[in-house]
Design a protein around this motif. Structure first.
Motif, PDB file in Angstrom:
ATOM      1  N   LEU A 135      16.481  24.858  13.014  1.00 49.87           N
ATOM      2  CA  LEU A 135      17.920  24.832  13.226  1.00 49.87           C
ATOM      3  C   LEU A 135      18.581  26.008  12.507  1.00 49.87           C
ATOM      4  CD1 LEU A 135      18.638  21.001  12.924  1.00 49.87           C
ATOM      5  CD2 LEU A 135      18.432  22.389  14.990  1.00 49.87           C
ATOM      6  N   PRO A 136      19.816  26.337  12.854  1.00 49.23           N
ATOM      7  CA  PRO A 136      20.485  27.482  12.244  1.00 49.23           C
ATOM      8  C   PRO A 136      20.601  27.363  10.723  1.00 49.23           C
ATOM      9  CG  PRO A 136      21.654  26.782  14.208  1.00 49.23           C
ATOM     10  CD  PRO A 136      20.613  25.737  13.948  1.00 49.23           C
ATOM     11  N   LYS A 137      20.741  28.485  10.091  1.00 48.23           N
ATOM     12  CA  LYS A 137      20.793  28.554   8.628  1.00 48.23           C
ATOM     13  C   LYS A 137      21.910  27.682   8.057  1.00 48.23           C
ATOM     14  CE  LYS A 137      21.067  31.937   4.853  1.00 48.23           C
ATOM     15  NZ  LYS A 137      21.229  33.383   4.535  1.00 48.23           N
ATOM     16  N   ALA A 138      23.019  27.571   8.785  1.00 53.31           N
ATOM     17  CA  ALA A 138      24.146  26.772   8.308  1.00 53.31           C
ATOM     18  C   ALA A 138      23.750  25.319   8.074  1.00 53.31           C
ATOM     19  CB  ALA A 138      25.295  26.845   9.310  1.00 53.31           C
ATOM     20  N   TYR A 139      22.822  24.811   8.879  1.00 51.41           N
ATOM     21  CA  TYR A 139      22.335  23.439   8.694  1.00 51.41           C
ATOM     22  C   TYR A 139      21.510  23.335   7.426  1.00 51.41           C
ATOM     23  CZ  TYR A 139      19.475  19.255   9.446  1.00 51.41           C
ATOM     24  OH  TYR A 139      18.819  18.053   9.292  1.00 51.41           O
ATOM     25  N   ALA A 140      20.560  24.225   7.251  1.00 54.90           N
ATOM     26  CA  ALA A 140      19.693  24.182   6.070  1.00 54.90           C
ATOM     27  C   ALA A 140      20.506  24.294   4.788  1.00 54.90           C
ATOM     28  CB  ALA A 140      18.654  25.293   6.141  1.00 54.90           C
ATOM     29  N   GLU A 141      21.561  25.069   4.815  1.00 59.71           N
ATOM     30  CA  GLU A 141      22.388  25.246   3.627  1.00 59.71           C
ATOM     31  C   GLU A 141      23.140  23.979   3.241  1.00 59.71           C
ATOM     32  OE1 GLU A 141      24.776  28.553   4.803  1.00 59.71           O
ATOM     33  OE2 GLU A 141      23.332  30.052   4.074  1.00 59.71           O
ATOM     34  N   LYS A 142      23.336  23.062   4.185  1.00 60.85           N
ATOM     35  CA  LYS A 142      24.050  21.819   3.914  1.00 60.85           C
ATOM     36  C   LYS A 142      23.150  20.728   3.341  1.00 60.85           C
ATOM     37  CE  LYS A 142      28.252  22.769   5.181  1.00 60.85           C
ATOM     38  NZ  LYS A 142      29.378  22.649   4.234  1.00 60.85           N
ATOM     39  N   ILE A 143      21.843  20.863   3.473  1.00 62.33           N
ATOM     40  CA  ILE A 143      20.923  19.797   3.089  1.00 62.33           C
ATOM     41  C   ILE A 143      21.110  19.321   1.644  1.00 62.33           C
ATOM     42  CG2 ILE A 143      18.470  19.257   2.717  1.00 62.33           C
ATOM     43  CD1 ILE A 143      17.854  20.844   5.247  1.00 62.33           C
ATOM     44  N   PRO A 144      21.314  20.198   0.664  1.00 63.80           N
ATOM     45  CA  PRO A 144      21.519  19.707  -0.707  1.00 63.80           C
ATOM     46  C   PRO A 144      22.727  18.777  -0.863  1.00 63.80           C
ATOM     47  CG  PRO A 144      20.999  22.043  -0.725  1.00 63.80           C
ATOM     48  CD  PRO A 144      21.243  21.669   0.709  1.00 63.80           C
ATOM     49  N   GLU A 145      23.647  18.793   0.088  1.00 64.60           N
ATOM     50  CA  GLU A 145      24.831  17.951   0.012  1.00 64.60           C
ATOM     51  C   GLU A 145      24.613  16.564   0.617  1.00 64.60           C
ATOM     52  OE1 GLU A 145      28.209  19.959   1.656  1.00 64.60           O
ATOM     53  OE2 GLU A 145      27.636  21.895   0.824  1.00 64.60           O
ATOM     54  N   PHE A 146      23.474  16.350   1.295  1.00 68.72           N
ATOM     55  CA  PHE A 146      23.218  15.052   1.909  1.00 68.72           C
ATOM     56  C   PHE A 146      22.914  14.016   0.839  1.00 68.72           C
ATOM     57  CE2 PHE A 146      21.222  17.353   5.839  1.00 68.72           C
ATOM     58  CZ  PHE A 146      22.440  17.927   6.116  1.00 68.72           C
ATOM     59  N   ALA A 147      23.253  12.753   1.102  1.00 66.11           N
ATOM     60  CA  ALA A 147      22.909  11.672   0.177  1.00 66.11           C
ATOM     61  C   ALA A 147      21.396  11.512   0.099  1.00 66.11           C
ATOM     62  CB  ALA A 147      23.570  10.368   0.620  1.00 66.11           C
ATOM     63  N   SER A 148      20.716  11.661   1.219  1.00 68.21           N
ATOM     64  CA  SER A 148      19.255  11.664   1.279  1.00 68.21           C
ATOM     65  C   SER A 148      18.848  12.424   2.526  1.00 68.21           C
ATOM     66  CB  SER A 148      18.682  10.243   1.311  1.00 68.21           C
ATOM     67  OG  SER A 148      19.093   9.555   2.479  1.00 68.21           O
ATOM     68  N   TYR A 149      17.613  12.932   2.505  1.00 67.00           N
ATOM     69  CA  TYR A 149      17.162  13.720   3.648  1.00 67.00           C
ATOM     70  C   TYR A 149      15.654  13.616   3.781  1.00 67.00           C
ATOM     71  CZ  TYR A 149      16.549  17.643   6.868  1.00 67.00           C
ATOM     72  OH  TYR A 149      16.244  18.416   7.956  1.00 67.00           O
ATOM     73  N   LEU A 150      15.199  13.381   5.034  1.00 60.50           N
ATOM     74  CA  LEU A 150      13.772  13.271   5.307  1.00 60.50           C
ATOM     75  C   LEU A 150      13.485  13.827   6.684  1.00 60.50           C
ATOM     76  CD1 LEU A 150      10.995  12.152   4.352  1.00 60.50           C
ATOM     77  CD2 LEU A 150      11.578  10.020   5.542  1.00 60.50           C
ATOM     78  N   GLU A 151      12.443  14.643   6.777  1.00 59.21           N
ATOM     79  CA  GLU A 151      11.958  15.145   8.058  1.00 59.21           C
ATOM     80  C   GLU A 151      10.644  14.452   8.386  1.00 59.21           C
ATOM     81  OE1 GLU A 151      11.703  19.397   7.869  1.00 59.21           O
ATOM     82  OE2 GLU A 151      13.880  19.655   7.745  1.00 59.21           O
ATOM     83  N   VAL A 152      10.473  14.016   9.640  1.00 57.88           N
ATOM     84  CA  VAL A 152       9.312  13.220  10.019  1.00 57.88           C
ATOM     85  C   VAL A 152       8.628  13.802  11.251  1.00 57.88           C
ATOM     86  CG1 VAL A 152      10.309  11.110   9.051  1.00 57.88           C
ATOM     87  CG2 VAL A 152      10.689  11.657  11.463  1.00 57.88           C
ATOM     88  N   VAL A 153       7.330  13.553  11.353  1.00 55.03           N
ATOM     89  CA  VAL A 153       6.559  13.959  12.528  1.00 55.03           C
ATOM     90  C   VAL A 153       6.761  12.958  13.661  1.00 55.03           C
ATOM     91  CG1 VAL A 153       4.254  14.428  13.427  1.00 55.03           C
ATOM     92  CG2 VAL A 153       4.847  15.129  11.097  1.00 55.03           C
TER      93      VAL A 153
END
Length: 252
Positions: A135-153
């Protein structure tokens, strides 16, 4: 070792029912409705099969995770490699053959509803594997602001987790989400899609310019046919694969 066994089995299988020379493709692993490894069905596989038949060739699929596709192709595997967006030196690209549209999905009762990526702050987010890369860089830059984050297969359980309020936002391809959503809760209408990302188009890479040109012409003929529209309806229930598309900007 298990992946190696799968590859060899799939290499041999098409020869049992097809008498024409093979055309070998490096493709991804399990990803319905695009790829079903066990049945060798899915939109992506069937599209490549039908275009190959127009060339009087038999499509053979070598399955490997997306992150290894180009690496194996660089080592001499296959005639074509799928899901590429660049053209490394020495290779030739076909026209766009498949489009993915990554979206955000929430419950209708989420307050406030998403208007932009800024609204993901404080939310529990689950996404497909390597979303932060694709996804675009703008999305990755927001990840630290999420309450929780997980990527799954494995994405098959994601709609159920959202319905059970165990997550606030899903990040998935539109067709993959709708496939699993309808299987999980076919009559439900409590989830909302947010198309904040653009459509990504992917091409195949080949080494042989003549073969790539022949495949390209057959692909264009197929994409302009009623058969192509019917294939989309078969797997997506609607036609959402434009002949050409490109990524649009993410909303701020």
């Amino acid at each position: 070792m298990r992946l190696f066994a799968i590859v060899i089995f799939l290499w041999c299988w098409p020869a049992l029912s097809c008498q024409w020379p093979s055309l070998t493709f490096l493709v991804g692993v399990e990803k319905p409705p695009y790829i079903d490894v066990a049945t060798q069905k899915g939109f992506e596989l069937e599209l490549l099969q039908r275009v190959s038949l127009k060339l009087q060739r038999c499509a053979v699929f070598l399955h490997t995770p997306n992150g290894r596709l180009l690496d194996l192709f660089n080592k001499g595997q296959a005639d074509f490699v799928s899901l590429q967006r660049t053209v490394p030196a020495g290779y030739f690209a076909t026209r766009s053959y498949i489009n993915y549209e990554n979206i955000l999905i929430t419950r209708l009762d989420l307050k406030p509803q998403l208007q932009s990526l800024h609204d993901l702050a404080g939310k529990r987010v689950m996404a497909f594997q390597n979303a932060h890369i694709f996804l675009p860089k703008a999305y990755a830059e927001k990840i630290p602001e999420f309450a929780s984050y997980l990527e799954v297969v494995e994405q098959d359980q994601l709609p159920a987790l959202l319905l059970k309020n165990r997550v606030d936002v899903l990040v998935m391809d539109k067709n993959i989400f709708e496939y699993f959503y309808h299987k999980t809760a076919p009559d439900d209408a409590s989830l909302k899609q947010h198309p904040l990302f653009g459509i990504n188009s992917y091409h195949l890479l080949g080494r042989d310019a003549w073969l790539v040109e022949r495949f390209d012409k057959a692909l264009l003929t197929f994409q302009q046919s009623d058969e192509y529209q019917q294939l989309q309806l078969k797997y997506f229930q609607h036609a959402n694969q434009p002949e050409q598309a490109s990524q649009t900007a993410v909303l701020p």
